[in-house]
Design a protein around this motif. Structure first.
Motif, PDB file in Angstrom:
ATOM      1  N   UNK A  96       0.666   0.636  11.287  1.00 15.82           N
ATOM      2  CA  UNK A  96       0.475  -0.672  11.335  1.00 15.82           C
ATOM      3  C   UNK A  96       1.491  -1.714  11.294  1.00 15.82           C
ATOM      4  N   UNK A  97       2.244  -1.224  10.113  1.00 19.14           N
ATOM      5  CA  UNK A  97       3.538  -2.101   9.977  1.00 19.14           C
ATOM      6  C   UNK A  97       4.246  -2.111  11.097  1.00 19.14           C
ATOM      7  N   UNK A  98       4.758  -0.928  11.564  1.00 17.44           N
ATOM      8  CA  UNK A  98       5.925  -0.748  12.914  1.00 17.44           C
ATOM      9  C   UNK A  98       5.208  -1.505  14.005  1.00 17.44           C
ATOM     10  N   UNK A  99       4.000  -1.031  14.260  1.00 18.22           N
ATOM     11  CA  UNK A  99       3.345  -1.714  15.575  1.00 18.22           C
ATOM     12  C   UNK A  99       3.546  -3.265  15.675  1.00 18.22           C
ATOM     13  N   UNK A 100       2.952  -3.770  14.169  1.00 22.27           N
ATOM     14  CA  UNK A 100       2.991  -5.286  14.130  1.00 22.27           C
ATOM     15  C   UNK A 100       4.280  -5.953  14.284  1.00 22.27           C
ATOM     16  N   UNK A 127       0.977   4.093  -3.116  1.00 23.48           N
ATOM     17  CA  UNK A 127       0.641   5.318  -3.048  1.00 23.48           C
ATOM     18  C   UNK A 127       1.788   6.225  -3.442  1.00 23.48           C
ATOM     19  N   UNK A 128       2.975   6.042  -3.232  1.00 21.32           N
ATOM     20  CA  UNK A 128       4.096   6.928  -3.187  1.00 21.32           C
ATOM     21  C   UNK A 128       4.485   6.793  -4.709  1.00 21.32           C
ATOM     22  N   UNK A 129       4.353   5.653  -5.565  1.00 21.01           N
ATOM     23  CA  UNK A 129       4.790   5.678  -6.812  1.00 21.01           C
ATOM     24  C   UNK A 129       3.582   6.083  -7.783  1.00 21.01           C
ATOM     25  N   UNK A 130       2.454   6.173  -7.260  1.00 20.49           N
ATOM     26  CA  UNK A 130       1.288   6.769  -8.021  1.00 20.49           C
ATOM     27  C   UNK A 130       1.006   8.021  -7.957  1.00 20.49           C
ATOM     28  N   UNK A 131       1.161   8.939  -9.074  1.00 21.41           N
ATOM     29  CA  UNK A 131       1.206  10.210  -8.839  1.00 21.41           C
ATOM     30  C   UNK A 131      -0.361  10.665  -8.484  1.00 21.41           C
ATOM     31  N   UNK A 132      -1.437  10.167  -8.973  1.00 17.51           N
ATOM     32  CA  UNK A 132      -2.893  10.514  -8.816  1.00 17.51           C
ATOM     33  C   UNK A 132      -3.510  10.234  -7.416  1.00 17.51           C
ATOM     34  N   UNK A 133      -2.640   9.081  -6.879  1.00 18.34           N
ATOM     35  CA  UNK A 133      -2.822   8.915  -5.139  1.00 18.34           C
ATOM     36  C   UNK A 133      -2.149  10.002  -4.499  1.00 18.34           C
ATOM     37  N   UNK A 134      -1.565  11.054  -4.605  1.00 23.16           N
ATOM     38  CA  UNK A 134      -1.012  11.929  -3.896  1.00 23.16           C
ATOM     39  C   UNK A 134      -2.044  12.941  -3.484  1.00 23.16           C
ATOM     40  N   UNK A 135      -3.131  12.466  -2.650  1.00 24.09           N
ATOM     41  CA  UNK A 135      -4.310  13.227  -2.111  1.00 24.09           C
ATOM     42  C   UNK A 135      -4.125  13.096  -0.727  1.00 24.09           C
ATOM     43  N   UNK A 136      -4.862  13.902   0.064  1.00 23.11           N
ATOM     44  CA  UNK A 136      -4.787  13.928   1.526  1.00 23.11           C
ATOM     45  C   UNK A 136      -5.336  12.602   2.062  1.00 23.11           C
ATOM     46  N   UNK A 157       0.729  -1.175   0.095  1.00 22.46           N
ATOM     47  CA  UNK A 157       0.039  -0.001  -0.069  1.00 22.46           C
ATOM     48  C   UNK A 157       1.151   1.208   0.003  1.00 22.46           C
ATOM     49  N   UNK A 158       1.950   1.268   0.825  1.00 23.60           N
ATOM     50  CA  UNK A 158       2.804   2.427   1.120  1.00 23.60           C
ATOM     51  C   UNK A 158       3.486   2.474  -0.337  1.00 23.60           C
ATOM     52  N   UNK A 159       4.209   1.565  -0.800  1.00 22.67           N
ATOM     53  CA  UNK A 159       4.724   1.722  -2.145  1.00 22.67           C
ATOM     54  C   UNK A 159       3.954   2.152  -3.392  1.00 22.67           C
ATOM     55  N   UNK A 176      -3.646   7.684   4.598  1.00 19.81           N
ATOM     56  CA  UNK A 176      -3.650   6.140   4.711  1.00 19.81           C
ATOM     57  C   UNK A 176      -2.547   5.625   4.787  1.00 19.81           C
ATOM     58  N   UNK A 177      -1.378   6.016   3.869  1.00 20.72           N
ATOM     59  CA  UNK A 177      -0.012   5.657   3.722  1.00 20.72           C
ATOM     60  C   UNK A 177       0.494   5.805   5.252  1.00 20.72           C
ATOM     61  N   UNK A 178       0.115   6.868   5.923  1.00 19.06           N
ATOM     62  CA  UNK A 178       1.101   6.696   7.330  1.00 19.06           C
ATOM     63  C   UNK A 178       0.312   5.876   8.213  1.00 19.06           C
TER      64      UNK A 178
END
Length: 286
Positions: A63-67, A42-51, A38-40, A56-58
């Motif tokens: 979630x990843x770090x918590x797990x 979002x950051x590689x797809x320009x039209x997903x650079x929305x609030x 999901x993080x990858x 969601x990426x944060x």
């Protein structure tokens, strides 16, 4: 003072060790693959650079770090006779568990606010949800996580843990550690209840307020199809938030005379499973 701890884990029954190992290994693999993907994406797809996808990426990162803070030691407990963790390692795990748990609580509030603006004020969405606001909301979330985890860990370090070296849990959580204290834990318990109430009820009220306005706005949609789509978009998020905050409240807001470590284990498993199965909603219909 105890310098090494033994994590008791979820179950003492040998027959359950392999099934539980496979279950939580599967959950962890799905969590890692899903959140990294999901993080990858979002950051590689320009039209997903929305609030919405920024938050969601944060959330995926949290979630990843918590797990990762909890799961490796939990899996180790299923394959080892004694799952040993050092005192510094235990305090480190407590700190980062608290940091990411508190951060996730507050990260859900800006996400709900983003949905509110998108549905109730669609024409002003790009103006209200600016990059500047999103950045500072995220900084505020992590700051609250840092403050809360520092307070919990700092006051835990002042206690003398000497009753036993067995932690009746599968990770270094607050109440199981307080059970080992030989000194007074009154201030620690007071802080746990006070900060838990703040970290649970503040984002919950924000989310509920946002969704009240969202539901009112949805009811104004004339088409039945539009209302159904909007409700289905929001209902999964509301359900996950209810289970997430409900399990947290059960774990940390009960009086110490009522709460049970074994009940806390069950509740924490529910919290663990739902916290790593957060539904990903599409952008609500404006």
């Amino acid at each position: 003072m105890v310098t090494l701890f033994i994590l008791a884990g979820l179950s003492w029954q040998p027959a359950l060790q392999l099934p539980l190992f496979l279950l939580f290994l599967g959950i962890y693999i799905i969590t890692v693959v899903g959140n990294v993907g999901m993080i990858t994406l979002i950051w590689l797809t320009s039209h997903l650079h929305t609030p919405m996808y920024y938050f969601l990426s944060n959330l995926s990162f949290i979630d990843l770090c918590h797990s990762t803070v909890i799961t490796p030691k939990m899996l180790e407990n299923f394959v080892k006779e004694k799952n040993i963790i050092s005192y510094p390692g235990c305090m480190t795990q407590l700190y980062f568990f608290s940091f990411f748990a508190i951060s996730k609580c507050h990260m859900l509030a800006p996400m709900a606010y983003d949905r509110y603006v998108a549905i109730c004020n669609p024409l002003l969405y790009n103006v209200v949800m600016s990059h500047h606001l999103c950045f500072w909301l995220t900084v505020g979330v992590y700051t609250l996580g840092f403050i809360g985890s520092s307070v919990h860990t700092g006051f835990m370090l002042r206690l003398i843990l000497c009753k036993t070296n067995v932690i009746n849990h599968y990770f270094c959580d607050l109440f199981p550690l307080l059970e080992l204290a030989c000194s007074s834990t009154y201030i620690n318990e007071l802080l746990v209840h006070l900060l838990s109430a703040i970290n649970i009820f503040t984002p919950t009220l924000t989310i509920l307020t946002s969704y009240i306005f969202i539901i009112v706005s949805i009811l104004r949609i004339r088409s039945t199809e539009g209302r159904t789509k909007a409700f289905s978009t929001c209902s999964s998020h509301i359900s996950a938030v209810a289970v997430f905050f409900g399990s947290l409240a059960f774990m940390y807001l009960q009086p110490s005379s009522v709460s049970s470590i074994n009940q806390g284990k069950v509740s924490s498993v529910l919290y663990y499973c739902c916290s790593h199965a957060e539904p990903i909603d599409l952008q609500p219909e404006k």
